[in-house]
Scaffold this motif. Structure first.
Motif, PDB file in Angstrom:
ATOM      1  N   GLY A  33       0.817  -1.213   0.000  1.00  0.00           N
ATOM      2  CA  GLY A  33       0.000   0.000   0.000  1.00  0.00           C
ATOM      3  C   GLY A  33       0.849   1.261   0.000  1.00  0.00           C
ATOM      4  O   GLY A  33       0.561   2.222  -0.729  1.00  0.00           O
ATOM      5  N   GLN A  34       1.897   1.259   0.792  1.00  0.00           N
ATOM      6  CA  GLN A  34       2.770   2.424   0.852  1.00  0.00           C
ATOM      7  C   GLN A  34       3.467   2.674  -0.493  1.00  0.00           C
ATOM      8  O   GLN A  34       3.494   3.795  -0.991  1.00  0.00           O
ATOM      9  N   ALA A  69      -9.993  -1.316   2.888  1.00  0.00           N
ATOM     10  CA  ALA A  69      -9.296  -1.993   3.984  1.00  0.00           C
ATOM     11  C   ALA A  69      -8.426  -1.017   4.776  1.00  0.00           C
ATOM     12  O   ALA A  69      -8.107  -1.275   5.925  1.00  0.00           O
ATOM     13  N   TRP A  70      -8.063   0.081   4.151  1.00  0.00           N
ATOM     14  CA  TRP A  70      -7.191   1.049   4.802  1.00  0.00           C
ATOM     15  C   TRP A  70      -8.009   2.072   5.574  1.00  0.00           C
ATOM     16  O   TRP A  70      -9.189   2.280   5.294  1.00  0.00           O
ATOM     17  N   PRO A  71      -7.407   2.748   6.549  1.00  0.00           N
ATOM     18  CA  PRO A  71      -8.132   3.780   7.297  1.00  0.00           C
ATOM     19  C   PRO A  71      -8.640   4.880   6.351  1.00  0.00           C
ATOM     20  O   PRO A  71      -8.039   5.144   5.306  1.00  0.00           O
ATOM     21  N   PRO A  72      -9.746   5.533   6.694  1.00  0.00           N
ATOM     22  CA  PRO A  72     -10.328   6.560   5.816  1.00  0.00           C
ATOM     23  C   PRO A  72      -9.361   7.688   5.452  1.00  0.00           C
ATOM     24  O   PRO A  72      -9.422   8.214   4.343  1.00  0.00           O
ATOM     25  N   LEU A  78      -4.354   5.938  -1.900  1.00  0.00           N
ATOM     26  CA  LEU A  78      -4.112   4.631  -2.504  1.00  0.00           C
ATOM     27  C   LEU A  78      -4.686   4.555  -3.913  1.00  0.00           C
ATOM     28  O   LEU A  78      -5.733   5.124  -4.202  1.00  0.00           O
ATOM     29  N   PRO A  79      -4.016   3.812  -4.805  1.00  0.00           N
ATOM     30  CA  PRO A  79      -4.544   3.627  -6.162  1.00  0.00           C
ATOM     31  C   PRO A  79      -5.646   2.564  -6.162  1.00  0.00           C
ATOM     32  O   PRO A  79      -5.970   1.979  -5.128  1.00  0.00           O
ATOM     33  N   GLY A  80      -6.162   2.264  -7.318  1.00  0.00           N
ATOM     34  CA  GLY A  80      -7.212   1.262  -7.462  1.00  0.00           C
ATOM     35  C   GLY A  80      -6.694  -0.150  -7.250  1.00  0.00           C
ATOM     36  O   GLY A  80      -5.515  -0.371  -6.955  1.00  0.00           O
ATOM     37  N   TYR A  84      -2.656  -1.645  -6.973  1.00  0.00           N
ATOM     38  CA  TYR A  84      -2.339  -2.134  -5.632  1.00  0.00           C
ATOM     39  C   TYR A  84      -1.921  -3.597  -5.676  1.00  0.00           C
ATOM     40  O   TYR A  84      -0.878  -3.976  -5.150  1.00  0.00           O
ATOM     41  N   TYR A  85      -2.740  -4.435  -6.317  1.00  0.00           N
ATOM     42  CA  TYR A  85      -2.429  -5.859  -6.366  1.00  0.00           C
ATOM     43  C   TYR A  85      -1.216  -6.139  -7.252  1.00  0.00           C
ATOM     44  O   TYR A  85      -0.480  -7.095  -7.014  1.00  0.00           O
TER      45      TYR A  85
END
Length: 157
Positions: A33-34, A69-72, A78-80, A84-85
């Motif tokens: 994510g980072q 899944a990440w905090p608001p 974050l990207p789509g 991400y995957y």
């Protein structure tokens, strides 16, 4: 009661392996994510590593939209799902490659003089002993892949 097989993990070892796997999964999901946010949006999400178990849990529960899944506060950075995957798969592939290279290096560089135990000979260990046909003065010990293994008759077997 029969004793456990020599290579079967006991409860403590199994628990350690599961815990290590969960810690590694948390670290990889958080790092993905980072890195994905940095690559696609040019910013680091303001999420501490201590949030990674919650992120992993939510990501496993609903994997279709990883930003949920990440905090608001971090979701807009974050990207789509595809970036991400893609980043996550790339990180996992790099870690597997590093692990495989390290394992292979360790396997090739260990020697029997470490005192732990004997080991089976590898093909490179047998190369000086391989011959095509019986020779005078050499004691034939057996075959490996249809080639004879022989040693000098005066050497101890």
């Amino acid at each position: 009661m029969t004793p456990p097989a020599p290579n079967s993990p006991d409860g403590e070892k199994a628990l350690t392996m599961v815990t290590g796997g969960l810690v590694a999964a948390c670290l990889v999901v958080w790092t993905a994510g980072q890195v994905a946010a940095l690559l696609w949006n040019g910013t680091w999400p303001p999420v501490p590593l201590s949030e990674s178990p919650r992120i992993l849990w939510k990501l496993v529960a609903s994997p279709a939209i990883p930003t949920e899944a990440w905090p608001p506060a971090a979701a807009p950075a974050l990207p789509g799902p595809l970036p991400y995957y893609g980043t996550l798969i790339f990180l996992v592939a790099v870690l597997i490659a590093i692990g495989a290279i390290g394992y292979r290096w360790h396997d090739q560089n260990r020697n029997s003089s470490n005192g732990k135990s004997a080991r089976w000979a590898k093909p490179r260990d047998l190369k000086p002993l391989l011959i095509r046909r019986p020779q005078p003065g050499r004691l034939t010990l057996g075959t490996v892949h249809r080639r004879l293994i022989a040693t000098e008759a005066q050497h101890s077997v």
